[in-house]
Design a protein around this motif. Structure first.
Motif, PDB file in Angstrom:
ATOM      1  N   ALA A 231      50.157  54.954 -26.498  1.00  0.00           N
ATOM      2  CA  ALA A 231      51.231  55.452 -26.105  1.00  0.00           C
ATOM      3  C   ALA A 231      50.893  56.692 -25.492  1.00  0.00           C
ATOM      4  O   ALA A 231      51.484  57.112 -24.394  1.00  0.00           O
ATOM      5  N   LEU A 232      50.037  57.524 -26.057  1.00  0.00           N
ATOM      6  CA  LEU A 232      49.673  58.802 -25.545  1.00  0.00           C
ATOM      7  C   LEU A 232      48.850  58.833 -24.322  1.00  0.00           C
ATOM      8  O   LEU A 232      49.026  59.346 -23.304  1.00  0.00           O
ATOM      9  N   THR A 233      48.061  57.757 -24.100  1.00  0.00           N
ATOM     10  CA  THR A 233      47.228  57.520 -22.948  1.00  0.00           C
ATOM     11  C   THR A 233      48.249  57.395 -21.764  1.00  0.00           C
ATOM     12  O   THR A 233      47.794  57.399 -20.584  1.00  0.00           O
ATOM     13  N   MET A 234      49.458  56.493 -22.248  1.00  0.00           N
ATOM     14  CA  MET A 234      50.158  56.171 -20.998  1.00  0.00           C
ATOM     15  C   MET A 234      51.130  57.300 -20.758  1.00  0.00           C
ATOM     16  O   MET A 234      52.052  57.130 -20.045  1.00  0.00           O
ATOM     17  N   GLY A 235      51.077  58.328 -21.417  1.00  0.00           N
ATOM     18  CA  GLY A 235      51.845  59.534 -21.139  1.00  0.00           C
ATOM     19  C   GLY A 235      53.234  59.777 -22.007  1.00  0.00           C
ATOM     20  O   GLY A 235      53.972  60.369 -21.596  1.00  0.00           O
ATOM     21  N   SER A 236      53.222  58.877 -23.161  1.00  0.00           N
ATOM     22  CA  SER A 236      54.321  59.012 -23.814  1.00  0.00           C
ATOM     23  C   SER A 236      54.150  60.606 -24.835  1.00  0.00           C
ATOM     24  O   SER A 236      53.146  60.761 -25.172  1.00  0.00           O
TER      25      SER A 236
ATOM     26  N   PRO B 108      38.084  69.269 -16.041  1.00  0.00           N
ATOM     27  CA  PRO B 108      37.898  69.278 -17.417  1.00  0.00           C
ATOM     28  C   PRO B 108      39.005  68.261 -17.987  1.00  0.00           C
ATOM     29  O   PRO B 108      40.147  68.456 -17.621  1.00  0.00           O
ATOM     30  N   VAL B 109      38.448  67.398 -18.834  1.00  0.00           N
ATOM     31  CA  VAL B 109      39.699  66.490 -19.555  1.00  0.00           C
ATOM     32  C   VAL B 109      39.858  67.175 -20.823  1.00  0.00           C
ATOM     33  O   VAL B 109      39.044  67.299 -21.510  1.00  0.00           O
ATOM     34  N   THR B 110      41.203  67.395 -21.082  1.00  0.00           N
ATOM     35  CA  THR B 110      41.710  68.180 -22.347  1.00  0.00           C
ATOM     36  C   THR B 110      42.619  67.494 -23.038  1.00  0.00           C
ATOM     37  O   THR B 110      42.695  67.795 -24.163  1.00  0.00           O
ATOM     38  N   ALA B 111      43.378  66.618 -22.284  1.00  0.00           N
ATOM     39  CA  ALA B 111      44.362  65.543 -22.919  1.00  0.00           C
ATOM     40  C   ALA B 111      44.316  64.330 -22.413  1.00  0.00           C
ATOM     41  O   ALA B 111      43.726  63.988 -21.204  1.00  0.00           O
ATOM     42  N   PRO B 112      44.949  63.295 -23.345  1.00  0.00           N
ATOM     43  CA  PRO B 112      44.984  61.826 -22.651  1.00  0.00           C
ATOM     44  C   PRO B 112      46.107  62.038 -21.308  1.00  0.00           C
ATOM     45  O   PRO B 112      46.902  62.889 -21.364  1.00  0.00           O
TER      46      PRO B 112
ATOM     47  N   PHE C  75      55.835  49.702 -20.170  1.00  0.00           N
ATOM     48  CA  PHE C  75      55.886  50.523 -20.998  1.00  0.00           C
ATOM     49  C   PHE C  75      55.311  51.985 -20.069  1.00  0.00           C
ATOM     50  O   PHE C  75      56.047  53.041 -19.885  1.00  0.00           O
ATOM     51  N   GLY C  76      54.059  51.883 -19.556  1.00  0.00           N
ATOM     52  CA  GLY C  76      53.328  52.996 -18.916  1.00  0.00           C
ATOM     53  C   GLY C  76      54.100  53.076 -17.382  1.00  0.00           C
ATOM     54  O   GLY C  76      54.159  54.281 -17.108  1.00  0.00           O
ATOM     55  N   LEU C  77      54.537  52.147 -17.100  1.00  0.00           N
ATOM     56  CA  LEU C  77      55.312  52.301 -15.657  1.00  0.00           C
ATOM     57  C   LEU C  77      56.712  53.231 -16.020  1.00  0.00           C
ATOM     58  O   LEU C  77      57.154  53.985 -15.045  1.00  0.00           O
TER      59      LEU C  77
END
Ligand SMILES: Nc1ncnc2c1ncn2[C@@H]1O[C@H](COP(=O)(O)OP(=O)(O)OP(=O)(O)O)[C@@H](O)[C@H]1O
Ligand SMILES: [Mg+2]
Lengths: 204, 277
Positions: free
Chosen positions: A151-156, B89-93, B118-120
């Protein structure tokens, strides 16, 4: 069909035994009324509405207590799962209180609320609340971390994470806690009822 | 191929092909503290991945492949070094870099459609209809339109991986990180998916980092195959696979590449740990 007949036959035999025991006059009729007396009492109670009324009152009391237990227990469970401070305080207390049989609350309830509706509600709430708290906490802490990561990777984040991932993932646990809570509520409700009747029977 | 990759008439911006990212992994180290002591999972790993490149990481179990993927995704922080995506730089997902995890990660409380959505749902500025159209498009792309109402537990392993792929593709990420996505599948299903993934990669233009145990799989899919060695995890060698696409896993040319890579793995002393295929 065969099973149905068997069950029916079994209960007929039981009734006959009961009737035979009544006829033999081993115990006084006050202790052991005949099955027909009991049946006619139930019928009268059903007809004049006292049975339905009593059932309704018990059910209402149970449901009200159960929902208070749920509404308070769920957030408490979430808090204990999320913050160590709550886990060490409320969580520990819940663990202790959950093992307490709800009948233990009766004297306290009578002391605090007297012979009131509130007293009975209190007993039911105490029977439900702690198992809901514990189930919610265990449920949340058993959510596989992979769901959170996905969920974190999808922005939750934050609230979305709680409502769309953690709560639904923990739901099976929470529901089993709610069932257990219901069983406790049910039992404590009836215990109440029995005590109530006994008092009346003894002329108090 | 079995399924045509085509644009729907109702296609929104979401279905535009967006620019894939360029990745730079600079001197990344990561160690874990465990009961048996400190494990150096990654030791100064450096790697550049070009836009829309397909890179495969091959190596024995425990050599830090998943750890590297997690760091690229931003799910874990390196002890030292940095990951740059398009120079930042990547710092978070974030949804620019989506992951197909090694373990099952679909949400069992949602349907197939719910998972892809879900992601949408987390992307701003999309109408409800747009989201639904996009989810439908990707379910069609992976060939599961018929199962959009199904529950996750009703699917076979291969179907679950397809849903995971659709879920990862739906928010239109620039980078796709795939962690042994096909390891648990039978050979036939896998072969189908090799075709599908190459087709999708061509149609949707993603930068892909793909982890596998399987040398042949790596040679089939990758523009480059990188060999990892364990304890500490390092990139030892790299092979450019120069074969036309789409590639067939059973082709003779591919077998020649696979043999060369396997030889190299033997040389660095860990062939026994890699699937002998
Ligand atoms: N959260 C963690 N805590 C402690 N050690 C870890 C953790 N994650 C990984 N490790 C260790 O880091 C090393 C690399 O792990 P990683 O999962 O990246 O391996 P891998 O290459 O993906 O292996 P596999 O092919 O089996 O998936 C292993 O030795 C593992 O024990
Ligand atoms: Mg791994």
């Amino acid at each position: 069909m065969k099973r149905l007949l068997l069950a029916a036959g079994f209960f007929v035999v039981l009734l006959l035994l009961w009737d035979a025991a009544f006829r033999a006059r081993i115990w006084s009729p006050v202790l052991l009324p005949s099955p027909w007396q009991v049946a006619s009492y139930l019928k009268n109670a059903a007809v004049d509405g006292t049975l339905a009324g009593a059932t309704l009152i018990t059910m209402r009391r149970l449901l009200a207590g159960y929902f208070i237990g749920l509404v308070v227990g769920l957030p408490l469970g979430l808090l204990t799962a999320r913050w160590k401070l709550f886990r060490d305080t409320i969580g520990t207390m819940a663990l202790g209180l959950q093992t307490l049989p709800s009948v233990c609350w009766v004297p306290l309830a009578l002391l605090w609320f007297g012979q009131t509706e509130a007293a009975m509600l209190f007993v039911v709430v105490m029977g439900t609340l702690w198992s809901v708290v514990i189930a919610t906490e265990t449920g949340v802490r058993n959510v596989p971390p992979i769901y959170r990561r996905a969920a974190l990777t999808m922005g939750s984040k934050r609230l979305h994470m709680w409502f769309k991932v953690i709560l639904p993932a923990a739901l099976p646990f929470i529901v089993s806690g709610m069932k257990q809570g219901w069983a406790f509520a049910w039992r404590s409700g009836h215990r109440d009822h029995v005590r109530d009747r006994c008092h009346r029977f003894a002329g108090r | 191929m079995r399924r045509a990759v085509r644009r729907r008439s109702s296609a929104t911006e979401e279905l535009e092909v967006i620019a894939p990212s360029k990745l730079a992994i600079n001197n990344v180290s990561k160690s874990f503290q465990s009961a048996s002591g400190k494990v150096l999972a990654l030791d100064r790993v450096s790697l550049n991945v070009a836009e829309a490149e397909f890179v495969c990481l091959v190596g024995a179990s425990g050599c830090g492949k998943s750890t590297l993927l997690n760091i690229i995704a931003g799910l874990e922080k390196p002890d030292s070094g940095e990951v740059l995506a398009d120079g930042k730089p990547v710092t978070a997902p974030g949804r620019e870099r989506l992951v197909m995890f090694q373990e099952p990660a679909l949400f069992p409380w949602l349907t197939v459609f719910g998972n892809v959505l879900f992601g949408l749902n987390l992307k701003p500025n999309l109408s409800r209809k747009d989201r639904h159209d996009v989810a439908k498009y990707y379910l069609e792309l992976v060939g599961l339109s018929r199962f959009e109402r199904a529950n996750i537990h009703e699917l076979s392993g291969g179907m679950k991986q397809r849903v995971s792929l659709a879920r990862a593709l739906a928010p239109n990420p620039r980078v796709l990180l795939m962690d042994e996505p096909f390891a648990a599948l039978d050979a036939l299903t896998r072969e189908q998916l090799y075709g599908d993934i190459q087709e999708i990669w061509k149609a949707r233009r993603k930068t892909i980092v793909f982890v596998t145990h399987n040398v042949r799989e790596g040679a089939c899919l990758g523009d480059r195959v990188l060999l990892f060695s364990p304890h500490p995890g390092r990139i030892q060698e790299e092979f450019a696979v120069e074969l036309p696409r789409p590639r067939d896993i059973n082709s003779v040319d591919l077998a020649a590449y696979a043999t060369r890579i396997t030889k190299a793995l033997k040389r660095i002393g860990q062939a026994e740990a890699v699937a002998a295929e």
